[in-house]
Design an enzyme around this catalytic site. Sequence first.
Site, PDB file in Angstrom:
ATOM      1  N   HIS A 285       0.835  -1.211   0.000  1.00  0.00           N
ATOM      2  CA  HIS A 285       0.000   0.000   0.000  1.00  0.00           C
ATOM      3  C   HIS A 285       0.872   1.263   0.000  1.00  0.00           C
ATOM      4  O   HIS A 285       0.617   2.212  -0.732  1.00  0.00           O
ATOM      5  CB  HIS A 285      -0.878   0.051   1.259  1.00  0.00           C
ATOM      6  CG  HIS A 285      -1.876  -1.057   1.386  1.00  0.00           C
ATOM      7  ND1 HIS A 285      -2.043  -1.780   2.547  1.00  0.00           N
ATOM      8  CD2 HIS A 285      -2.784  -1.560   0.504  1.00  0.00           C
ATOM      9  CE1 HIS A 285      -2.999  -2.668   2.380  1.00  0.00           C
ATOM     10  NE2 HIS A 285      -3.460  -2.570   1.151  1.00  0.00           N
TER      11      HIS A 285
ATOM     12  N   LYS B 180     -15.940  -7.790   4.469  1.00  0.00           N
ATOM     13  CA  LYS B 180     -14.899  -8.616   5.079  1.00  0.00           C
ATOM     14  C   LYS B 180     -14.864  -8.366   6.586  1.00  0.00           C
ATOM     15  O   LYS B 180     -15.000  -7.227   7.030  1.00  0.00           O
ATOM     16  CB  LYS B 180     -13.515  -8.225   4.535  1.00  0.00           C
ATOM     17  CG  LYS B 180     -13.321  -8.452   3.047  1.00  0.00           C
ATOM     18  CD  LYS B 180     -11.909  -8.019   2.668  1.00  0.00           C
ATOM     19  CE  LYS B 180     -11.731  -7.853   1.167  1.00  0.00           C
ATOM     20  NZ  LYS B 180     -10.482  -7.156   0.813  1.00  0.00           N
TER      21      LYS B 180
ATOM     22  N   ARG C 172      -1.789  -6.432  -8.516  1.00  0.00           N
ATOM     23  CA  ARG C 172      -0.709  -7.371  -8.226  1.00  0.00           C
ATOM     24  C   ARG C 172      -0.645  -8.443  -9.308  1.00  0.00           C
ATOM     25  O   ARG C 172       0.276  -8.506 -10.095  1.00  0.00           O
ATOM     26  CB  ARG C 172      -0.920  -8.019  -6.855  1.00  0.00           C
ATOM     27  CG  ARG C 172      -0.583  -7.092  -5.714  1.00  0.00           C
ATOM     28  CD  ARG C 172      -1.225  -7.502  -4.448  1.00  0.00           C
ATOM     29  NE  ARG C 172      -2.660  -7.345  -4.535  1.00  0.00           N
ATOM     30  CZ  ARG C 172      -3.492  -7.457  -3.512  1.00  0.00           C
ATOM     31  NH1 ARG C 172      -3.041  -7.789  -2.334  1.00  0.00           N
ATOM     32  NH2 ARG C 172      -4.781  -7.264  -3.675  1.00  0.00           N
TER      33      ARG C 172
ATOM     34  N   SER D   5      -2.848  -7.926   2.689  1.00  0.00           N
ATOM     35  CA  SER D   5      -3.149  -7.801   4.124  1.00  0.00           C
ATOM     36  C   SER D   5      -3.542  -9.155   4.696  1.00  0.00           C
ATOM     37  O   SER D   5      -3.179  -9.488   5.827  1.00  0.00           O
ATOM     38  CB  SER D   5      -4.277  -6.793   4.337  1.00  0.00           C
ATOM     39  OG  SER D   5      -3.866  -5.513   3.946  1.00  0.00           O
TER      40      SER D   5
HETATM   41  P1  ADP Z   1      -9.555  -3.893  -0.871  1.00  0.00           P
HETATM   42  O1  ADP Z   1     -10.321  -4.680   0.118  1.00  0.00           O
HETATM   43  O2  ADP Z   1     -10.277  -2.682  -1.384  1.00  0.00           O
HETATM   44  O3  ADP Z   1      -8.894  -4.669  -1.963  1.00  0.00           O
HETATM   45  P2  ADP Z   1      -6.897  -3.662   0.229  1.00  0.00           P
HETATM   46  O4  ADP Z   1      -6.482  -2.963   1.478  1.00  0.00           O
HETATM   47  O5  ADP Z   1      -6.709  -5.132   0.181  1.00  0.00           O
HETATM   48  O6  ADP Z   1      -8.411  -3.252   0.026  1.00  0.00           O
HETATM   49  O7  ADP Z   1      -6.181  -3.010  -1.017  1.00  0.00           O
HETATM   50  C1  ADP Z   1      -6.308  -1.655  -1.305  1.00  0.00           C
HETATM   51  C2  ADP Z   1      -5.607  -1.377  -2.632  1.00  0.00           C
HETATM   52  O8  ADP Z   1      -4.221  -1.625  -2.484  1.00  0.00           O
HETATM   53  C3  ADP Z   1      -6.074  -2.272  -3.783  1.00  0.00           C
HETATM   54  O9  ADP Z   1      -6.065  -1.520  -4.969  1.00  0.00           O
HETATM   55  C4  ADP Z   1      -5.023  -3.333  -3.851  1.00  0.00           C
HETATM   56  O10 ADP Z   1      -4.905  -3.870  -5.152  1.00  0.00           O
HETATM   57  C5  ADP Z   1      -3.794  -2.521  -3.485  1.00  0.00           C
HETATM   58  N1  ADP Z   1      -2.749  -3.378  -2.943  1.00  0.00           N
HETATM   59  C6  ADP Z   1      -2.849  -4.235  -1.898  1.00  0.00           C
HETATM   60  N2  ADP Z   1      -1.682  -4.863  -1.684  1.00  0.00           N
HETATM   61  C7  ADP Z   1      -0.813  -4.395  -2.623  1.00  0.00           C
HETATM   62  C8  ADP Z   1       0.562  -4.674  -2.960  1.00  0.00           C
HETATM   63  N3  ADP Z   1       1.263  -5.580  -2.301  1.00  0.00           N
HETATM   64  N4  ADP Z   1       1.116  -3.999  -3.988  1.00  0.00           N
HETATM   65  C9  ADP Z   1       0.384  -3.098  -4.683  1.00  0.00           C
HETATM   66  N5  ADP Z   1      -0.910  -2.801  -4.440  1.00  0.00           N
HETATM   67  C10 ADP Z   1      -1.509  -3.436  -3.421  1.00  0.00           C
END
Ligand code: ADP
Length: 165
Positions: free
Chosen positions: A17, A41, A91, A129
Amino acid sequence: MRAAVFPGSFDPLTNGHIDIVERALTIFDRIVVAVVTQSSKKSLFSVPERLEMISHHFRGSGGKVEVQSFSGLLVEYVRQVGASAIIRGLRAISDYDYEAQMALMNRTLSGGIETFFLMAREENAYISSSVVRQIALLGGDVSKLVPPFVETALRRKFAEGRPIG
Ligand code: ADP
């Protein structure tokens, strides 16, 4: 002044992030990191805990990174904070279907708000996450995946014996 919203669950904030926010700041003047509150979630960290973690990390950004929670329609929120774009990270190809659907839907709903995708850095491509929560639950080392204060928060959370979501 070009602003974009980076929405997500951030449960917890990871190095993936952080990298997306930093790279988005090379294109936009202001990034609003928006923690979605009405997620389906089950979360490990509460919304205030997640806001605190993200604010803590970006406290030195000089106001270029804002951190807020939001519920409701994303495109309405984007307008409300004076932004014109949505940032998302990609990703693997497995992210694509869902992201494409959301981006097209948001453009249809908003009539102008664009979604910008940044490819994850190679070294972050496997970080999510949920994987971080799982490793921390099992007592593994997450120091290369999250900032130190998130690692501490994870350790404290699992020491409390909270179940994983
Ligand atoms: P959501 O539940 O909306 O997917 P996340 O917190 O999992 O929320 O992810 C928020 C954003 O960050 C999404 O666009 C996701 O693709 C991006 N993201 C999560 N992990 C990574 C990573 N390791 N590298 C790049 N982008 C990421």
